[in-house]
Design a protein around this motif. Structure first.
Motif, mmCIF file in Angstrom:
data_model
loop_
_atom_site.group_PDB
_atom_site.id
_atom_site.type_symbol
_atom_site.label_atom_id
_atom_site.label_comp_id
_atom_site.label_asym_id
_atom_site.label_seq_id
_atom_site.Cartn_x
_atom_site.Cartn_y
_atom_site.Cartn_z
ATOM 1 N N LEU A 156 0.835 -1.194 0.000
ATOM 2 C CA LEU A 156 0.000 0.000 0.000
ATOM 3 C C LEU A 156 0.871 1.245 0.000
ATOM 4 O O LEU A 156 2.007 1.230 0.500
ATOM 5 C CB LEU A 156 -0.908 0.016 1.229
ATOM 6 N N PHE A 157 0.345 2.329 -0.513
ATOM 7 C CA PHE A 157 1.061 3.597 -0.471
ATOM 8 C C PHE A 157 1.038 4.111 0.960
ATOM 9 O O PHE A 157 -0.011 4.474 1.489
ATOM 10 C CB PHE A 157 0.394 4.601 -1.416
ATOM 11 N N PHE A 165 -6.815 1.849 -6.431
ATOM 12 C CA PHE A 165 -8.076 2.431 -5.978
ATOM 13 C C PHE A 165 -7.955 3.911 -5.620
ATOM 14 O O PHE A 165 -8.967 4.603 -5.518
ATOM 15 C CB PHE A 165 -8.604 1.666 -4.763
ATOM 16 N N GLY A 166 -6.740 4.380 -5.387
ATOM 17 C CA GLY A 166 -6.545 5.782 -5.039
ATOM 18 C C GLY A 166 -7.306 6.168 -3.785
ATOM 19 O O GLY A 166 -7.314 5.442 -2.789
ATOM 20 N N SER A 167 -8.004 7.293 -3.846
ATOM 21 C CA SER A 167 -8.713 7.798 -2.669
ATOM 22 C C SER A 167 -10.063 7.128 -2.454
ATOM 23 O O SER A 167 -10.760 7.446 -1.491
ATOM 24 C CB SER A 167 -8.919 9.308 -2.801
ATOM 25 N N ASN A 168 -10.431 6.194 -3.329
ATOM 26 C CA ASN A 168 -11.727 5.528 -3.186
ATOM 27 C C ASN A 168 -11.730 4.460 -2.099
ATOM 28 O O ASN A 168 -12.793 4.003 -1.674
ATOM 29 C CB ASN A 168 -12.141 4.886 -4.518
ATOM 30 N N LEU A 169 -10.544 4.048 -1.671
ATOM 31 C CA LEU A 169 -10.452 3.006 -0.647
ATOM 32 C C LEU A 169 -9.190 3.219 0.169
ATOM 33 O O LEU A 169 -8.114 3.472 -0.389
ATOM 34 C CB LEU A 169 -10.414 1.615 -1.293
ATOM 35 N N ALA A 170 -9.322 3.142 1.490
ATOM 36 C CA ALA A 170 -8.163 3.307 2.358
ATOM 37 C C ALA A 170 -8.160 2.215 3.416
ATOM 38 O O ALA A 170 -9.217 1.778 3.878
ATOM 39 C CB ALA A 170 -8.184 4.684 3.033
ATOM 40 N N TRP A 192 -5.229 11.772 7.664
ATOM 41 C CA TRP A 192 -4.775 11.898 6.278
ATOM 42 C C TRP A 192 -5.907 11.554 5.311
ATOM 43 O O TRP A 192 -6.166 12.276 4.351
ATOM 44 C CB TRP A 192 -3.573 10.983 6.064
ATOM 45 N N LEU A 193 -6.604 10.446 5.596
ATOM 46 C CA LEU A 193 -7.733 10.052 4.757
ATOM 47 C C LEU A 193 -8.784 11.153 4.723
ATOM 48 O O LEU A 193 -9.310 11.497 3.644
ATOM 49 C CB LEU A 193 -8.347 8.750 5.280
ATOM 50 N N ALA A 194 -9.097 11.723 5.872
ATOM 51 C CA ALA A 194 -10.099 12.796 5.929
ATOM 52 C C ALA A 194 -9.655 13.998 5.101
ATOM 53 O O ALA A 194 -10.469 14.605 4.379
ATOM 54 C CB ALA A 194 -10.343 13.204 7.377
ATOM 55 N N LEU A 197 -10.175 13.198 1.465
ATOM 56 C CA LEU A 197 -11.595 13.160 1.075
ATOM 57 C C LEU A 197 -12.196 14.550 0.926
ATOM 58 O O LEU A 197 -13.079 14.766 0.083
ATOM 59 C CB LEU A 197 -12.387 12.351 2.104
ATOM 60 N N VAL A 198 -11.732 15.500 1.748
ATOM 61 C CA VAL A 198 -12.298 16.857 1.659
ATOM 62 C C VAL A 198 -11.477 17.760 0.746
ATOM 63 O O VAL A 198 -11.787 18.950 0.601
ATOM 64 C CB VAL A 198 -12.419 17.496 3.063
ATOM 65 N N GLY A 199 -10.441 17.210 0.132
ATOM 66 C CA GLY A 199 -9.667 17.975 -0.826
ATOM 67 C C GLY A 199 -8.545 18.818 -0.257
ATOM 68 O O GLY A 199 -7.935 19.614 -0.984
ATOM 69 N N LYS A 200 -8.239 18.645 1.037
ATOM 70 C CA LYS A 200 -7.142 19.405 1.639
ATOM 71 C C LYS A 200 -5.782 18.761 1.405
ATOM 72 O O LYS A 200 -4.744 19.382 1.654
ATOM 73 C CB LYS A 200 -7.387 19.568 3.142
ATOM 74 N N ALA A 201 -5.790 17.520 0.958
ATOM 75 C CA ALA A 201 -4.554 16.814 0.629
ATOM 76 C C ALA A 201 -4.786 16.046 -0.663
ATOM 77 O O ALA A 201 -5.900 15.599 -0.938
ATOM 78 C CB ALA A 201 -4.154 15.861 1.752
ATOM 79 N N GLN A 202 -3.743 15.903 -1.455
ATOM 80 C CA GLN A 202 -3.836 15.211 -2.730
ATOM 81 C C GLN A 202 -2.904 14.006 -2.752
ATOM 82 O O GLN A 202 -1.796 14.058 -2.234
ATOM 83 C CB GLN A 202 -3.465 16.163 -3.874
#
Length: 304
Positions: A156-157, A165-170, A192-194, A197-202
């Protein structure tokens, strides 16, 4: 079965101070927390080792026990997770603890039959089977990782995101610290996941994520970790990395040193605490985090 190195006094299995008596810090030269307590533990270990030597036990006896454990468990240094304290080996040497092979069968209510045919009357059997991180509900991972869909953190990254899956699954919780606790890691992963999901991290691109996964796995494989424990991480480095990605790594440069020197000192030279990544929070939570980081530093060099 294998044990951590012990970098002070040479005893039957090498030096005598275990790494579990030290503490995760941002600077490796930091001394162990609660120096007097750890010194007392070290001296007790040394006294016990000396007593066994006076009884005629040698390194040969110690190595025999280790070999027996490896034979019964089927584990070698690269196939099992470390035993943080090898003190129980002395119990095996003085026969207050006995090693038995695997359990073959049960007879009646209390009789256990072992693989070598021997039997014992027992009161309790404790199963330490662990678990397999299987994800059979994800067919694409089954194709990559076998029919069980077994997955480990190195695939996993940063032990969280799968590049397919990118941000679709963590996967939150797929990291185990070599030294330290798991909940702080899971909390930072969730933050980090949050943020993602809200676009504050890529997240990086799939190619970039895979490149980092390969680099991290290469570094992992250069260390002696267990094949079945593929999600271990360095607590200090990993928390700092995830905190930066989540956007909650505090500013601890010259400005902080001038405005709050005790906090700056505690952050850089004290133990790595989960509260370290809450010091910039608003309100009471941030205030409590700053207090905790500074108060813990005060006891870091304590001799009581």
């Amino acid at each position: 079965f294998w044990s951590t190195s012990k970098p002070i006094f040479q005893q039957p299995n090498g030096p005598a101070m275990s790494q579990e008596m030290q503490v995760a810090t941002r600077w490796p030269p930091m001394p162990p927390v609660r120096l007097t307590r750890d010194t007392e533990q070290l001296m007790e270990y040394t006294r016990r080792a000396m007593w066994f030597r006076m009884q005629g036990y040698t390194v040969f006896h110690y190595q025999q026990i280790r070999s027996l454990l490896e034979e019964y468990s089927g584990a070698r240094h690269t196939e099992n997770f470390l035993t943080k304290s090898d003190d129980f080996v002395y119990n095996l040497m003085d026969h207050s603890l006995e090693v038995r092979p695997g359990i073959k069968a049960y007879e009646g209510t209390n009789t256990v039959v072992f693989d070598d045919g021997s039997k014992s009357e027992v009161d309790i059997v404790v199963w330490c089977t662990g678990y397999r991180p299987a994800v059979p509900f994800l067919p694409s991972l089954e194709d990559q990782h076998g029919s069980s869909g077994s997955l480990n953190g190195t695939q996993l990254f940063k032990n969280v995101f799968h590049p397919d899956f990118g941000s679709n699954l963590a996967f939150v919780g797929f990291a185990r610290p070599q030294l330290g606790a798991m909940p702080p890691l899971a909390e930072l992963q969730a933050r980090w996941l949050a943020a993602v999901l809200v676009g504050k991290a890529q997240l990086p691109t799939k190619t970039a994520m895979q490149a980092e996964i390969d680099a991290d796995e290469s570094r992992y494989n250069n260390k002696v970790f267990a094949d079945r424990m593929r999600s271990t991480v360095d607590f200090g480095k990993y928390t700092a990395d995830i905190a930066r990605r989540a956007g909650c790594y505090p500013e601890m440069g010259l400005t902080r040193m001038m405005s709050d020197f005790p906090l700056w000192l505690a952050f850089w030279f004290g133990p790595v605490l989960p509260q370290s990544y809450r010091v910039d929070d608003d309100g009471k939570r941030g205030e409590d985090a700053r207090w905790r980081v500074k108060e813990t530093y005060k006891t870091f060099f304590s001799t009581s």
